[in-house]
Design a protein around this motif. Structure first.
Motif, mmCIF file in Angstrom:
data_model
loop_
_atom_site.group_PDB
_atom_site.id
_atom_site.type_symbol
_atom_site.label_atom_id
_atom_site.label_comp_id
_atom_site.label_asym_id
_atom_site.label_seq_id
_atom_site.Cartn_x
_atom_site.Cartn_y
_atom_site.Cartn_z
ATOM 1 N N ASN A 30 9.619 6.764 10.454
ATOM 2 C CA ASN A 30 8.537 6.766 9.523
ATOM 3 C C ASN A 30 7.075 6.483 10.326
ATOM 4 O O ASN A 30 6.716 5.669 10.878
ATOM 5 C CB ASN A 30 8.390 5.787 8.435
ATOM 6 N N PRO A 31 6.390 7.767 10.813
ATOM 7 C CA PRO A 31 5.213 7.680 11.645
ATOM 8 C C PRO A 31 4.237 7.062 10.908
ATOM 9 O O PRO A 31 3.241 6.628 11.449
ATOM 10 C CB PRO A 31 4.790 9.098 11.964
ATOM 11 N N GLU A 32 4.126 7.426 9.586
ATOM 12 C CA GLU A 32 3.037 6.684 8.740
ATOM 13 C C GLU A 32 2.910 5.126 8.876
ATOM 14 O O GLU A 32 1.905 4.451 9.307
ATOM 15 C CB GLU A 32 3.152 6.943 7.348
ATOM 16 N N TRP A 33 3.898 4.380 9.060
ATOM 17 C CA TRP A 33 3.972 3.049 9.228
ATOM 18 C C TRP A 33 3.543 2.626 10.586
ATOM 19 O O TRP A 33 2.664 1.768 10.739
ATOM 20 C CB TRP A 33 5.350 2.503 9.139
ATOM 21 N N ALA A 34 3.925 3.513 11.535
ATOM 22 C CA ALA A 34 3.256 3.317 12.849
ATOM 23 C C ALA A 34 1.890 3.522 13.163
ATOM 24 O O ALA A 34 1.198 2.856 13.705
ATOM 25 C CB ALA A 34 4.080 4.075 14.053
ATOM 26 N N ALA B 8 0.865 -1.232 -0.075
ATOM 27 C CA ALA B 8 -0.019 -0.044 0.025
ATOM 28 C C ALA B 8 0.704 1.258 0.057
ATOM 29 O O ALA B 8 0.422 2.366 -0.489
ATOM 30 C CB ALA B 8 -0.878 -0.038 1.324
ATOM 31 N N PHE B 9 2.155 1.170 0.809
ATOM 32 C CA PHE B 9 2.933 2.458 1.058
ATOM 33 C C PHE B 9 3.651 2.764 -0.393
ATOM 34 O O PHE B 9 4.524 3.779 -0.552
ATOM 35 C CB PHE B 9 3.640 2.227 1.994
ATOM 36 N N LYS B 10 3.961 1.566 -1.262
ATOM 37 C CA LYS B 10 4.795 1.874 -2.307
ATOM 38 C C LYS B 10 4.511 3.031 -3.227
ATOM 39 O O LYS B 10 5.523 3.740 -3.994
ATOM 40 C CB LYS B 10 4.705 0.523 -3.243
ATOM 41 N N LYS C 38 7.975 6.890 1.373
ATOM 42 C CA LYS C 38 9.314 6.008 1.252
ATOM 43 C C LYS C 38 10.424 7.045 1.441
ATOM 44 O O LYS C 38 11.512 6.478 1.566
ATOM 45 C CB LYS C 38 9.141 5.775 -0.438
ATOM 46 N N ASN C 39 10.221 8.404 1.317
ATOM 47 C CA ASN C 39 11.296 9.157 1.543
ATOM 48 C C ASN C 39 11.751 9.556 2.990
ATOM 49 O O ASN C 39 12.511 10.343 3.140
ATOM 50 C CB ASN C 39 10.990 10.571 0.901
ATOM 51 N N ARG C 40 11.113 9.041 3.767
ATOM 52 C CA ARG C 40 11.464 9.423 5.247
ATOM 53 C C ARG C 40 12.322 8.365 6.022
ATOM 54 O O ARG C 40 12.379 8.628 7.262
ATOM 55 C CB ARG C 40 10.083 9.630 6.040
ATOM 56 N N LEU D 88 -5.030 4.136 20.713
ATOM 57 C CA LEU D 88 -5.302 5.496 20.242
ATOM 58 C C LEU D 88 -4.446 6.603 20.767
ATOM 59 O O LEU D 88 -4.135 7.324 20.272
ATOM 60 C CB LEU D 88 -6.954 5.696 21.083
ATOM 61 N N MET D 89 -3.595 6.337 21.954
ATOM 62 C CA MET D 89 -3.044 7.469 22.592
ATOM 63 C C MET D 89 -1.379 7.292 21.705
ATOM 64 O O MET D 89 -1.053 8.124 21.437
ATOM 65 C CB MET D 89 -2.607 7.270 23.862
ATOM 66 N N ARG D 90 -1.344 6.085 21.583
ATOM 67 C CA ARG D 90 0.007 5.929 20.509
ATOM 68 C C ARG D 90 -0.309 6.621 18.854
ATOM 69 O O ARG D 90 0.492 7.333 18.407
ATOM 70 C CB ARG D 90 0.267 4.518 20.354
ATOM 71 N N TYR D 91 -1.366 6.288 18.596
ATOM 72 C CA TYR D 91 -1.907 6.733 17.290
ATOM 73 C C TYR D 91 -1.818 8.675 17.319
ATOM 74 O O TYR D 91 -1.424 9.137 16.345
ATOM 75 C CB TYR D 91 -3.191 6.524 16.913
ATOM 76 N N ALA D 92 -2.217 8.934 18.401
ATOM 77 C CA ALA D 92 -2.205 10.209 18.587
ATOM 78 C C ALA D 92 -0.801 10.944 18.616
ATOM 79 O O ALA D 92 -0.407 12.035 17.724
ATOM 80 C CB ALA D 92 -2.895 10.974 20.133
ATOM 81 N N LYS D 93 0.107 10.247 19.068
ATOM 82 C CA LYS D 93 1.606 10.691 19.143
ATOM 83 C C LYS D 93 2.190 10.509 17.441
ATOM 84 O O LYS D 93 2.592 11.403 17.233
ATOM 85 C CB LYS D 93 2.463 9.760 20.027
ATOM 86 N N PHE D 94 1.808 9.479 17.045
ATOM 87 C CA PHE D 94 2.245 9.324 15.598
ATOM 88 C C PHE D 94 1.616 10.285 14.591
ATOM 89 O O PHE D 94 2.424 10.817 13.622
ATOM 90 C CB PHE D 94 2.144 7.873 15.028
ATOM 91 N N LYS D 95 0.497 10.345 14.865
ATOM 92 C CA LYS D 95 -0.367 11.314 13.854
ATOM 93 C C LYS D 95 0.257 12.915 14.150
ATOM 94 O O LYS D 95 0.589 13.560 12.907
ATOM 95 C CB LYS D 95 -1.758 11.472 14.433
ATOM 96 N N VAL D 96 0.336 13.340 15.239
ATOM 97 C CA VAL D 96 1.294 14.647 15.570
ATOM 98 C C VAL D 96 2.466 14.555 14.645
ATOM 99 O O VAL D 96 2.843 15.791 14.053
ATOM 100 C CB VAL D 96 1.067 14.934 16.874
ATOM 101 N N SER D 97 3.089 13.506 14.732
ATOM 102 C CA SER D 97 4.616 13.371 14.102
ATOM 103 C C SER D 97 4.551 13.399 12.916
ATOM 104 O O SER D 97 5.299 14.441 12.110
ATOM 105 C CB SER D 97 5.491 12.188 14.701
ATOM 106 N N ALA D 98 3.663 12.851 12.177
ATOM 107 C CA ALA D 98 3.439 13.001 10.620
ATOM 108 C C ALA D 98 3.134 14.277 10.187
ATOM 109 O O ALA D 98 3.493 14.762 9.134
ATOM 110 C CB ALA D 98 2.452 11.897 10.128
ATOM 111 N N THR D 99 2.034 15.097 11.099
ATOM 112 C CA THR D 99 1.650 16.226 10.597
ATOM 113 C C THR D 99 2.749 17.177 10.734
ATOM 114 O O THR D 99 2.730 18.073 9.803
ATOM 115 C CB THR D 99 0.520 16.648 11.649
#
Length: 262
Positions: free
Chosen positions: A107-111, A93-95, A101-103, A244-255
């Protein structure tokens, strides 16, 4: 609860823009829910064997026990391959997503993908348990639904607050970000608070279950099955709160990464 559904929906659409892999992950989540219901059926089968132990012939008892053990093993194997395959699904899906790919390794998107998958699976599993309860004991199922809705609404409020907290923790103050112990501590505290609330709801449900069993509203076999199902439900709520709390962390990192790349 609406905030949780909306957030996971947006994350799912952002991470998996192509239709094919959305369907693959939906199928994986549904299969996981099927496995959970199968485990409850195994438990129901087990309880019936134990309750009727004195009325079953030895050969039949051995045959039923062996069948139950084989079925349980198959559910474990199915769960194993389901979790392994989702990694391959993420990779494919991420290909097509260049920013992923460039991070490199960080990579917060994987998390985020793992947490979205976990939440989707736990949500589907929770719905399956609710449906299972509705089939075998509708009155208890109604009370259970009310408790689950209240717990999820409470967890949703914690999640919304934690998104704000994570944004603050990732904001540099005087050139420095928050210390690791505070970043981890806030996330763990939020996740465990949600788990604690879920546990409180389960205590109420178990009290109701004991009362209904005592007055004869629920049979012995269904009491035991609902007990196991309630514990499974508690596991789903607890896992969802922490995820959910881990997701919040990774979402902010990705943003923040997106803002830096812009």
């Amino acid at each position: 609860m609406i905030a949780i559904i909306k957030e996971i929906k947006n994350g799912f659409q952002h991470l998996f823009p192509s239709g094919r892999f959305r369907y693959v992950l939906i199928v994986l989540a549904i299969s996981s829910a099927g496995i959970s219901v199968s485990e409850l059926l195994v438990m129901k089968f087990f309880v019936k064997i134990v309750v009727q132990e004195g009325d079953i012939e030895r050969n039949q008892f051995i045959l039923l026990g062996s069948g139950m053990a084989l079925f349980f093993l198959l559910t474990r194997l199915s769960q194993y391959y389901q979790k392994i395959y989702r990694v391959k699904a993420f990779e494919r899906a991420f290909k097509g997503l260049k920013k992923v790919k460039n991070r490199g390794a960080k990579n917060p998107e994987w998390a985020m993908a793992f947490e979205v998958s976990t939440l989707f699976t736990q949500g589907t599993q929770l719905l399956a348990v609710l449906a299972f309860f509705a089939i075998i004991e509708p009155i208890f199922a109604l009370a259970n639904l009310v408790v689950v809705v209240i717990v999820l609404a409470w967890i949703g409020r914690i999640f919304n607050r934690h998104l704000v907290v994570q944004r603050e923790l990732h904001t540099r103050v005087d050139g420095e970000v928050a210390k690791p112990h505070r970043r981890y501590g806030e996330r763990i505290k939020a996740g465990e608070l949600g788990a604690l609330i879920a546990g409180g709801g389960i205590v109420l449900l178990l009290g109701l279950l004991l009362y209904m069993s005592y007055i004869g509203e629920i049979s012995l076999s269904n009491t035991l099955i609902i007990f196991f199902g309630t514990r499974l439900q508690n596991g789903s709520l607890t896992t969802s709160s922490r995820s959910l709390m881990r997701y919040a962390k990774f979402k902010v990192s990705a943003t923040i990464n997106d803002e830096n790349d812009a």
